[in-house]
Design a protein around this motif. Structure first.
Motif, PDB file in Angstrom:
ATOM      1  N   ALA A  97       0.831  -1.210   0.000  1.00 36.75           N
ATOM      2  CA  ALA A  97       0.000   0.000   0.000  1.00 36.75           C
ATOM      3  C   ALA A  97       0.862   1.256   0.000  1.00 36.75           C
ATOM      4  N   VAL A  98       1.943   1.229   0.765  1.00 37.24           N
ATOM      5  CA  VAL A  98       2.862   2.372   0.803  1.00 37.24           C
ATOM      6  C   VAL A  98       3.671   2.458  -0.485  1.00 37.24           C
ATOM      7  N   ALA A  99       4.064   1.309  -1.014  1.00 37.71           N
ATOM      8  CA  ALA A  99       4.926   1.280  -2.196  1.00 37.71           C
ATOM      9  C   ALA A  99       4.269   1.874  -3.432  1.00 37.71           C
ATOM     10  N   ILE A 100       2.951   1.778  -3.535  1.00 38.88           N
ATOM     11  CA  ILE A 100       2.269   2.254  -4.738  1.00 38.88           C
ATOM     12  C   ILE A 100       1.794   3.698  -4.614  1.00 38.88           C
ATOM     13  N   GLU A 101       2.086   4.335  -3.472  1.00 39.78           N
ATOM     14  CA  GLU A 101       1.708   5.735  -3.309  1.00 39.78           C
ATOM     15  C   GLU A 101       2.587   6.628  -4.190  1.00 39.78           C
ATOM     16  N   GLU A 102       2.016   7.671  -4.715  1.00 40.52           N
ATOM     17  CA  GLU A 102       2.758   8.650  -5.502  1.00 40.52           C
ATOM     18  C   GLU A 102       3.443   9.622  -4.552  1.00 40.52           C
ATOM     19  N   PRO A 103       4.794   9.733  -4.586  1.00 42.39           N
ATOM     20  CA  PRO A 103       5.473  10.673  -3.692  1.00 42.39           C
ATOM     21  C   PRO A 103       5.013  12.101  -3.953  1.00 42.39           C
ATOM     22  N   ALA A 104       4.904  12.872  -2.893  1.00 43.68           N
ATOM     23  CA  ALA A 104       4.463  14.255  -3.030  1.00 43.68           C
ATOM     24  C   ALA A 104       5.568  15.154  -3.581  1.00 43.68           C
ATOM     25  N   ALA A 105       6.801  14.700  -3.522  1.00 42.33           N
ATOM     26  CA  ALA A 105       7.941  15.485  -4.011  1.00 42.33           C
ATOM     27  C   ALA A 105       8.920  14.545  -4.696  1.00 42.33           C
ATOM     28  N   ASP A 106       9.984  15.137  -5.231  1.00 44.01           N
ATOM     29  CA  ASP A 106      10.979  14.321  -5.938  1.00 44.01           C
ATOM     30  C   ASP A 106      11.757  13.421  -4.987  1.00 44.01           C
ATOM     31  N   ASP A 107      11.908  13.852  -3.746  1.00 45.39           N
ATOM     32  CA  ASP A 107      12.643  13.054  -2.773  1.00 45.39           C
ATOM     33  C   ASP A 107      11.850  11.798  -2.409  1.00 45.39           C
ATOM     34  N   VAL A 108      12.558  10.714  -2.156  1.00 42.76           N
ATOM     35  CA  VAL A 108      11.905   9.467  -1.757  1.00 42.76           C
ATOM     36  C   VAL A 108      11.489   9.575  -0.294  1.00 42.76           C
ATOM     37  N   PRO A 109      10.183   9.463   0.001  1.00 38.89           N
ATOM     38  CA  PRO A 109       9.729   9.548   1.397  1.00 38.89           C
ATOM     39  C   PRO A 109      10.298   8.388   2.212  1.00 38.89           C
ATOM     40  N   PRO A 110      10.506   8.589   3.509  1.00 36.31           N
ATOM     41  CA  PRO A 110      11.056   7.519   4.355  1.00 36.31           C
ATOM     42  C   PRO A 110      10.234   6.234   4.311  1.00 36.31           C
ATOM     43  N   ALA A 111       8.906   6.351   4.284  1.00 39.54           N
ATOM     44  CA  ALA A 111       8.071   5.149   4.272  1.00 39.54           C
ATOM     45  C   ALA A 111       8.267   4.354   2.990  1.00 39.54           C
ATOM     46  N   LEU A 112       8.432   5.046   1.866  1.00 31.84           N
ATOM     47  CA  LEU A 112       8.663   4.361   0.591  1.00 31.84           C
ATOM     48  C   LEU A 112      10.023   3.677   0.588  1.00 31.84           C
ATOM     49  N   ALA A 113      11.033   4.352   1.130  1.00 30.57           N
ATOM     50  CA  ALA A 113      12.360   3.744   1.240  1.00 30.57           C
ATOM     51  C   ALA A 113      12.314   2.510   2.130  1.00 30.57           C
ATOM     52  N   ALA A 114      11.524   2.582   3.202  1.00 34.83           N
ATOM     53  CA  ALA A 114      11.387   1.427   4.098  1.00 34.83           C
ATOM     54  C   ALA A 114      10.707   0.270   3.381  1.00 34.83           C
ATOM     55  N   ALA A 115       9.726   0.573   2.535  1.00 33.16           N
ATOM     56  CA  ALA A 115       9.046  -0.482   1.784  1.00 33.16           C
ATOM     57  C   ALA A 115      10.028  -1.207   0.864  1.00 33.16           C
ATOM     58  N   ALA A 116      10.904  -0.455   0.213  1.00 35.41           N
ATOM     59  CA  ALA A 116      11.909  -1.074  -0.651  1.00 35.41           C
ATOM     60  C   ALA A 116      12.828  -1.983   0.155  1.00 35.41           C
ATOM     61  N   GLU A 117      13.207  -1.539   1.341  1.00 39.60           N
ATOM     62  CA  GLU A 117      14.074  -2.352   2.202  1.00 39.60           C
ATOM     63  C   GLU A 117      13.375  -3.639   2.630  1.00 39.60           C
TER      64      GLU A 117
END
Length: 207
Positions: free
Chosen positions: A120-140
């Motif tokens: 659910a977090v992984a498919i969210e569109e980031p609000a900015a160009d930077d990778v949000p911490p939650a998205l980075a955590a999902a990748a990990e």
């Protein structure tokens, strides 16, 4: 404490001081994200879902929603990883069955209302160009699950590249299938995916 995302419920658990436990808030956030996604969920709603005061939530997570979501992703990741580590001791097929059983339990126990909070977090569109911490955590977390599966496949005879490919396919297939189950309100997609992934594992460790 009951694992919230495994049973689709939040069990009230408090510390000795009477304040809600940090783990309960994280687990409640994971459960809510698994149902509604991240963008549609506020930190106020996460706190309410975990039966925790907003003040206590900000006490544990002063940086707000992204910090709490990041912890929820990591919480889910480690919960799944613990089961995988234990079951993979019996081989990759046992690990696959455990992985499938975890998500089957979630979709069935919640009447198909919840899925995987990591996805659910992984498919969210980031609000900015930077990778949000939650998205980075999902990748990990996805890397962690793939790594555990790949390691087991290597131990049972697969070469490193093949093991990595199959591990990625397993995680991707199961995560996608959970979404299908929610949409179709049926576990039949999981049954079909399980059968084909079992064939793939058998072929991988025999050759």
């Amino acid at each position: 404490m009951t694992v919230v995302i495994a049973r689709g419920e939040v069990q009230v658990t408090k510390s000795s001081s009477g304040t809600p436990s940090r783990e309960r808030i994280v687990a409640g956030a994971a459960d809510m994200i698994s149902r509604r996604g991240l963008s549609a969920t506020s930190i106020r709603e996460m706190a309410k879902h975990a039966q925790a005061p907003l003040g206590s939530t900000y006490h544990y997570f002063p940086d707000g929603k992204q910090q709490l979501a990041t912890e929820a992703v990591r919480y889910t990741g480690e919960w799944v990883a613990r089961s995988l580590r234990m079951e993979l001791e019996a081989g990759p097929a046992a690990g696959l069955r455990a992985f499938l059983a975890l998500w089957r339990g979630i979709v069935v126990d919640t009447d198909f209302h919840a899925g995987c909070p990591v996805l659910a977090v992984a498919i969210e569109e980031p609000a900015a160009d930077d990778v949000p911490p939650a998205l980075a955590a999902a990748a990990e977390v996805f890397d962690q699950w793939e790594g555990l599966l790949a390691g087991s496949l290597r131990t049972h005879g697969a070469d490193a590249e093949k093991a990595a490919q199959v591990a990625t396919l397993i995680v991707a297939a199961v995560e996608g299938t959970v979404a299908l189950c929610r949409a179709k309100r049926s576990t039949e997609p999981l049954d079909r995916t399980a059968a084909q992934l079992q064939i793939l594992i058998d072929a991988t460790i025999k050759h």
